[in-house]
Scaffold this motif. Structure first.
Motif, mmCIF file in Angstrom:
data_model
loop_
_atom_site.group_PDB
_atom_site.id
_atom_site.type_symbol
_atom_site.label_atom_id
_atom_site.label_comp_id
_atom_site.label_asym_id
_atom_site.label_seq_id
_atom_site.Cartn_x
_atom_site.Cartn_y
_atom_site.Cartn_z
ATOM 1 N N GLU A 27 2.964 -2.890 10.915
ATOM 2 C CA GLU A 27 1.814 -2.387 10.156
ATOM 3 C C GLU A 27 1.052 -3.543 9.502
ATOM 4 O OE1 GLU A 27 0.993 0.630 6.385
ATOM 5 O OE2 GLU A 27 2.951 0.650 7.371
ATOM 6 N N TYR A 31 -2.780 -4.732 10.346
ATOM 7 C CA TYR A 31 -3.804 -4.766 9.299
ATOM 8 C C TYR A 31 -4.358 -6.173 9.121
ATOM 9 C CZ TYR A 31 -6.175 -4.803 4.850
ATOM 10 O OH TYR A 31 -7.126 -4.997 3.874
ATOM 11 N N LEU A 113 0.462 -2.763 1.308
ATOM 12 C CA LEU A 113 1.387 -3.565 2.120
ATOM 13 C C LEU A 113 2.143 -4.582 1.267
ATOM 14 C CD1 LEU A 113 -0.818 -4.094 5.272
ATOM 15 C CD2 LEU A 113 1.385 -2.898 5.190
#
Length: 152
Positions: A27, A31, A113
């Motif tokens: 992820e 990103y 994140l």
């Protein structure tokens, strides 16, 4: 290793954390490599540099966690001894903290994140502390019971 402050380090727990770390790493890569380009453009130059630094910190945290989890898998599989798994070079590596002053200026996905990587690192750090602890001493009461049973 088990007790009020330490979770039992089982292969199932290690596998679960490994999957979590790998998903978070994927992820973060998606990103920071692609989606963040537009978010980065909207930042002032100094914040843009800080944003890049934070992406590296996320990656460092996650790689430290993944390396530690792979070591724990190797111990569970018998590929290395428990003692080798506790060696200083196989302990959870240090990871830099985030810039708290910069944090509120970062885009929401980056903040999420960063926090997720910090939380995962903190959880694994607590497990690493438990793994590095000396083996628990046997209970004196159990020793006495065992001696009584042998004498009967």
């Amino acid at each position: 290793m088990s007790g009020p402050n330490h979770a039992e380090l089982t292969p199932k727990l290690v596998d679960s954390l490994y999957v979590e770390a790998m998903l978070l790493a994927d992820e973060a890569r998606a990103y920071f490599d692609e989606a963040a380009r537009e978010d980065r453009r909207d930042l002032e130059p100094v914040a843009r540099v800080g944003f890049s630094c934070e992406s590296l910190k996320v990656t460092t945290r996650l790689m430290q966690v993944i390396a530690w989890l792979l070591t724990q898998r190797a111990v569970a599989a018998g590929e290395i001894s428990r003692r080798q798994g506790r060696a200083p070079e196989r302990r959870l590596g240090e990871a830099p903290g985030s810039d708290e002053a910069l944090f509120p200026r970062l885009p929401e996905p980056a903040q999420a994140l960063i926090r997720a990587s910090e939380e995962l690192y903190d959880r694994v750090s607590r497990l690493d502390e438990g793994v590095g602890s000396p083996e628990p001493q046997p209970s004196p009461a159990r020793g006495l019971i065992s001696r009584l049973q042998r004498s009967l």
